[in-house]
Design a protein around this motif. Structure first.
Motif, PDB file in Angstrom:
ATOM      1  N   ILE A 253       0.843  -1.191   0.000  1.00 23.26           N
ATOM      2  CA  ILE A 253       0.000   0.000   0.000  1.00 23.26           C
ATOM      3  C   ILE A 253       0.881   1.245   0.000  1.00 23.26           C
ATOM      4  O   ILE A 253       1.987   1.243   0.549  1.00 23.26           O
ATOM      5  N   ALA A 254       0.384   2.300  -0.605  1.00 19.51           N
ATOM      6  CA  ALA A 254       1.108   3.573  -0.603  1.00 19.51           C
ATOM      7  C   ALA A 254       0.847   4.314   0.709  1.00 19.51           C
ATOM      8  O   ALA A 254      -0.202   4.157   1.332  1.00 19.51           O
ATOM      9  N   TYR A 255       1.798   5.121   1.103  1.00 17.81           N
ATOM     10  CA  TYR A 255       1.675   5.906   2.330  1.00 17.81           C
ATOM     11  C   TYR A 255       0.528   6.903   2.159  1.00 17.81           C
ATOM     12  O   TYR A 255       0.510   7.697   1.209  1.00 17.81           O
ATOM     13  N   PRO A 256      -0.477   6.900   3.083  1.00 18.16           N
ATOM     14  CA  PRO A 256      -1.701   7.664   2.832  1.00 18.16           C
ATOM     15  C   PRO A 256      -1.800   9.034   3.484  1.00 18.16           C
ATOM     16  O   PRO A 256      -2.796   9.732   3.273  1.00 18.16           O
ATOM     17  N   PHE A 257      -0.808   9.440   4.282  1.00 16.19           N
ATOM     18  CA  PHE A 257      -0.968  10.640   5.085  1.00 16.19           C
ATOM     19  C   PHE A 257      -0.230  11.842   4.495  1.00 16.19           C
ATOM     20  O   PHE A 257       0.788  11.693   3.813  1.00 16.19           O
ATOM     21  N   ALA A 258      -0.741  13.042   4.812  1.00 22.28           N
ATOM     22  CA  ALA A 258      -0.081  14.268   4.378  1.00 22.28           C
ATOM     23  C   ALA A 258       1.209  14.494   5.147  1.00 22.28           C
ATOM     24  O   ALA A 258       2.183  15.039   4.613  1.00 22.28           O
ATOM     25  N   LYS A 259       1.230  14.068   6.406  1.00 22.39           N
ATOM     26  CA  LYS A 259       2.435  14.184   7.217  1.00 22.39           C
ATOM     27  C   LYS A 259       3.513  13.265   6.658  1.00 22.39           C
ATOM     28  O   LYS A 259       3.277  12.074   6.433  1.00 22.39           O
ATOM     29  N   ASP A 260       4.720  13.808   6.405  1.00 25.25           N
ATOM     30  CA  ASP A 260       5.796  12.997   5.847  1.00 25.25           C
ATOM     31  C   ASP A 260       6.136  11.851   6.783  1.00 25.25           C
ATOM     32  O   ASP A 260       6.194  12.017   8.006  1.00 25.25           O
ATOM     33  N   ALA A 267       8.102  14.517   0.009  1.00 24.55           N
ATOM     34  CA  ALA A 267       6.684  14.295  -0.267  1.00 24.55           C
ATOM     35  C   ALA A 267       6.427  12.790  -0.282  1.00 24.55           C
ATOM     36  O   ALA A 267       6.556  12.130  -1.313  1.00 24.55           O
ATOM     37  N   ASP A 268       6.071  12.243   0.879  1.00 19.65           N
ATOM     38  CA  ASP A 268       5.931  10.796   1.004  1.00 19.65           C
ATOM     39  C   ASP A 268       4.550  10.284   0.614  1.00 19.65           C
ATOM     40  O   ASP A 268       4.401   9.105   0.267  1.00 19.65           O
ATOM     41  N   ARG A 269       3.528  11.128   0.682  1.00 18.84           N
ATOM     42  CA  ARG A 269       2.180  10.682   0.349  1.00 18.84           C
ATOM     43  C   ARG A 269       2.147  10.121  -1.072  1.00 18.84           C
ATOM     44  O   ARG A 269       2.781  10.661  -1.978  1.00 18.84           O
ATOM     45  N   ASP A 270       1.419   9.022  -1.243  1.00 14.22           N
ATOM     46  CA  ASP A 270       1.248   8.319  -2.531  1.00 14.22           C
ATOM     47  C   ASP A 270       2.442   7.463  -2.919  1.00 14.22           C
ATOM     48  O   ASP A 270       2.410   6.811  -3.968  1.00 14.22           O
ATOM     49  N   ARG A 271       3.490   7.448  -2.108  1.00  9.68           N
ATOM     50  CA  ARG A 271       4.645   6.613  -2.435  1.00  9.68           C
ATOM     51  C   ARG A 271       4.560   5.276  -1.704  1.00  9.68           C
ATOM     52  O   ARG A 271       4.064   5.192  -0.578  1.00  9.68           O
ATOM     53  N   VAL A 272       5.058   4.225  -2.354  1.00 11.83           N
ATOM     54  CA  VAL A 272       5.139   2.910  -1.728  1.00 11.83           C
ATOM     55  C   VAL A 272       6.496   2.831  -1.036  1.00 11.83           C
ATOM     56  O   VAL A 272       7.527   2.635  -1.680  1.00 11.83           O
ATOM     57  N   LEU A 273       6.481   3.025   0.277  1.00 11.88           N
ATOM     58  CA  LEU A 273       7.700   3.074   1.075  1.00 11.88           C
ATOM     59  C   LEU A 273       7.887   1.738   1.781  1.00 11.88           C
ATOM     60  O   LEU A 273       7.016   1.301   2.553  1.00 11.88           O
ATOM     61  N   ALA A 305      -1.018   4.880  15.773  1.00  9.85           N
ATOM     62  CA  ALA A 305      -1.515   5.884  16.705  1.00  9.85           C
ATOM     63  C   ALA A 305      -1.039   7.265  16.263  1.00  9.85           C
ATOM     64  O   ALA A 305      -1.718   8.263  16.455  1.00  9.85           O
ATOM     65  N   ASP A 306       0.140   7.304  15.637  1.00 14.00           N
ATOM     66  CA  ASP A 306       0.711   8.548  15.114  1.00 14.00           C
ATOM     67  C   ASP A 306       1.517   8.191  13.865  1.00 14.00           C
ATOM     68  O   ASP A 306       2.519   7.478  13.960  1.00 14.00           O
ATOM     69  N   PRO A 307       1.082   8.609  12.669  1.00 15.33           N
ATOM     70  CA  PRO A 307       1.794   8.235  11.447  1.00 15.33           C
ATOM     71  C   PRO A 307       3.273   8.559  11.513  1.00 15.33           C
ATOM     72  O   PRO A 307       3.673   9.667  11.882  1.00 15.33           O
ATOM     73  N   GLY A 308       4.097   7.584  11.171  1.00 13.85           N
ATOM     74  CA  GLY A 308       5.529   7.777  11.157  1.00 13.85           C
ATOM     75  C   GLY A 308       6.204   7.540  12.495  1.00 13.85           C
ATOM     76  O   GLY A 308       7.431   7.594  12.583  1.00 13.85           O
ATOM     77  N   ALA A 309       5.413   7.249  13.534  1.00 15.62           N
ATOM     78  CA  ALA A 309       6.004   6.974  14.851  1.00 15.62           C
ATOM     79  C   ALA A 309       6.662   5.596  14.834  1.00 15.62           C
ATOM     80  O   ALA A 309       6.425   4.787  13.943  1.00 15.62           O
ATOM     81  N   PRO A 310       7.510   5.289  15.811  1.00 14.24           N
ATOM     82  CA  PRO A 310       8.173   3.982  15.842  1.00 14.24           C
ATOM     83  C   PRO A 310       7.183   2.828  15.864  1.00 14.24           C
ATOM     84  O   PRO A 310       6.051   2.964  16.337  1.00 14.24           O
ATOM     85  N   ALA A 311       7.628   1.682  15.341  1.00 10.51           N
ATOM     86  CA  ALA A 311       6.759   0.516  15.259  1.00 10.51           C
ATOM     87  C   ALA A 311       6.263   0.078  16.629  1.00 10.51           C
ATOM     88  O   ALA A 311       5.206  -0.541  16.747  1.00 10.51           O
ATOM     89  N   ASP A 324      -7.365   4.138   1.041  1.00 11.32           N
ATOM     90  CA  ASP A 324      -6.267   3.652   0.215  1.00 11.32           C
ATOM     91  C   ASP A 324      -6.049   4.678  -0.888  1.00 11.32           C
ATOM     92  O   ASP A 324      -6.919   4.878  -1.745  1.00 11.32           O
ATOM     93  N   VAL A 325      -4.891   5.355  -0.873  1.00 12.12           N
ATOM     94  CA  VAL A 325      -4.678   6.463  -1.807  1.00 12.12           C
ATOM     95  C   VAL A 325      -4.476   5.991  -3.240  1.00 12.12           C
ATOM     96  O   VAL A 325      -4.548   6.790  -4.173  1.00 12.12           O
ATOM     97  N   GLN A 326      -4.247   4.701  -3.438  1.00 11.93           N
ATOM     98  CA  GLN A 326      -4.099   4.186  -4.799  1.00 11.93           C
ATOM     99  C   GLN A 326      -5.441   3.834  -5.429  1.00 11.93           C
ATOM    100  O   GLN A 326      -5.573   3.849  -6.644  1.00 11.93           O
TER     101      GLN A 326
END
Length: 450
Positions: A253-260, A267-273, A305-311, A324-326
């Motif tokens: 899935i592509a990263y769905p959030f505006a927050k990097d 610009a991480d949104r829409d990228r498959v990271l 709980a917070d996009p981009g926070a540690p696993a 799903d942004v795709q």
């Protein structure tokens, strides 16, 4: 009888087409379920004569303190299982098109093994209603009368289910195996997996794919019970009569959030990271209700709980869905915010398969009530998600968080010697675990009660 369709490799049953995500791949073992502090390591007991590969070398397993684990039988390609009314264990083998009977030996000895029924098309799910045995093949569900260790009176309950032979699919079907469970309401519930990783046409197909369907146990026209279920291989009914499914969710899935994602200004949104994909989306363990939608492929249950926070901050109970942004960037395909949160879940790419509820008063208190899930492990995650048997305790009318119940199948480098498929309680109070990679059935014995 029809000739069985032999599978090239069991792993292909769960694989989905995917592209290579971007970003570095962390090395080392993947995190598994939260390990119970009572887990201990011990050498798997292997009886004489069963020590062919992978048991030609000592194997170490991890189980709750006091539980003993032994290799009980060798069954190549062992998948789902069910107990007969007279105490034999039936094991399905999609790759060889048959169902094997294992009848326990006297005094805990080796079981007697024979083929109960053969010539089937990828048999998978098994369920009993008294003396009626239901077998889910890839293209239909059959019913048999079971008596005296024999089956007879084969009849078709549901026919023309989609599989790789369906003309409209032209051989492209990643999730052809079907599971089946008998509801307390007299309905027979069964899974129909998606054609592929992302195949929206499944939601409008007839019969609908990526769904849990149901039909009267005596036969009739099936109806959709829940949709947006990418591959609900785990299917079982709890003590209240509610139907649950454990789902193999989508890949890449592509990263769905505006927050990097990494907060570096890109610009991480829409990228498959790759760093995001390895922990997203979660694998749902959901209680189904009539008409429920689990979102696929337009909405993904989110453990953040917070996009981009540690696993370490990821959570899996009562999680909401995000677009799903795709496939659903503007929300026009499905309103994700309107979907009920997922009751419980597993880490991304866990590949949950067999699901069984247990209520065993003779077991240690921590494991008496709950659900056992066979976790097959990831097929393309880096680092790999480890195979295991997971336990979800029953708490407050629902399932609590995942715990490892039987592990040790994968080493620190990601190498595996086994992959559990299903675990279920036996009439003797033990736990029986099928493993299609090792071609085995294990028996777990609880500590003496007292």
């Amino acid at each position: 009888m029809r000739r069985p369709l032999v599978l090239v490799a069991a792993a292909l049953l769960l694989a989905a087409c995917s592209s290579t995500p971007e970003g570095p791949v962390p090395s080392g073992p993947a995190p598994s379920a939260a390990a119970d502090p009572g887990l201990v390591s011990s050498q798997l007991t292997v009886p004489a004569g069963l020590d062919a590969e992978p048991f030609d070398v000592p194997r170490t397993v991890q189980a709750p303190n006091g539980w003993q684990v032994a290799l009980w039988a060798r069954v190549p390609g062992a998948r789902l299982a069910a107990w007969t009314p007279d105490g034999a264990l039936l094991v399905s083998r999609p790759g060889t098109g048959d169902v094997v009977e294992l009848r326990p030996g006297t005094g805990g000895g080796a079981p007697q093994q024979r083929t109960l029924v053969e010539g089937l098309e990828q048999p998978h799910g098994l369920a009993f209603d008294g003396t009626t045995l239901y077998v889910a093949e890839s293209d239909r569900i059959d019913a048999y009368t079971y008596a005296g260790g024999q089956v007879s009176g084969r009849r078709v309950v549901v026919d023309r289910l989609p599989d790789a032979k369906s003309p409209e699919l032209r051989g492209a079907y990643a999730h052809a195996l079907k599971s089946v469970a008998l509801g307390r309401d007299g309905w027979l519930y069964f899974s129909v997996g998606s054609t592929g990783n992302v195949s929206p046409d499944d939601r409008d197909a007839d019969p609908q794919r990526a769904a849990i369907l149901r039909v009267r146990a005596g036969g009739g026209t099936p109806e959709v019970y829940a949709r947006g279920v990418r591959n609900g291989t785990g299917l079982a009914v709890d003590a209240t009569g509610a139907v649950w499914t454990a789902v193999n969710n989508r890949d890449n899935i592509a990263y769905p959030f505006a927050k990097d994602y990494d907060a570096d200004g890109s610009a991480d949104r829409d990228r498959v990271l790759r760093a995001y994909v390895k922990d997203h989306p979660l694998e749902p363990l959901a209680r189904l209700t009539p008409g429920r939608d689990l979102g696929w492929p337009y909405c993904n249950p989110d453990p953040d709980a917070d996009p981009g926070a540690p696993a370490s901050t990821l959570t899996y109970a009562n999680r909401p869905f995000v677009r799903d942004v795709q496939t659903n960037a503007d929300g026009s395909k499905l309103d994700c915010a309107a979907l009920p949160p997922v009751e419980q879940g597993l880490g991304a790419h866990s590949a949950p398969l067999g699901l069984a509820f247990v209520d065993e008063r003779s077991w240690p208190a921590a494991y008496r009530q709950g659900a056992l899930v066979g976790v097959h492990g990831s097929w393309n995650r880096q680092p790999p998600r480890a195979p295991e048997v997971s336990f979800f305790p029953w708490r407050g009318g629902t399932l609590g968080p995942q715990q490892t119940f039987l592990g040790g199948f994968q080493d620190a480098g990601g190498n595996r010697w086994g992959r559990p498929v299903m675990a279920l309680a036996g009439p003797d109070g033990g736990v029986y675990v099928t493993d299609d990679a090792a071609g085995a059935v294990y028996r777990m014995t609880p500590p003496p009660s007292g």
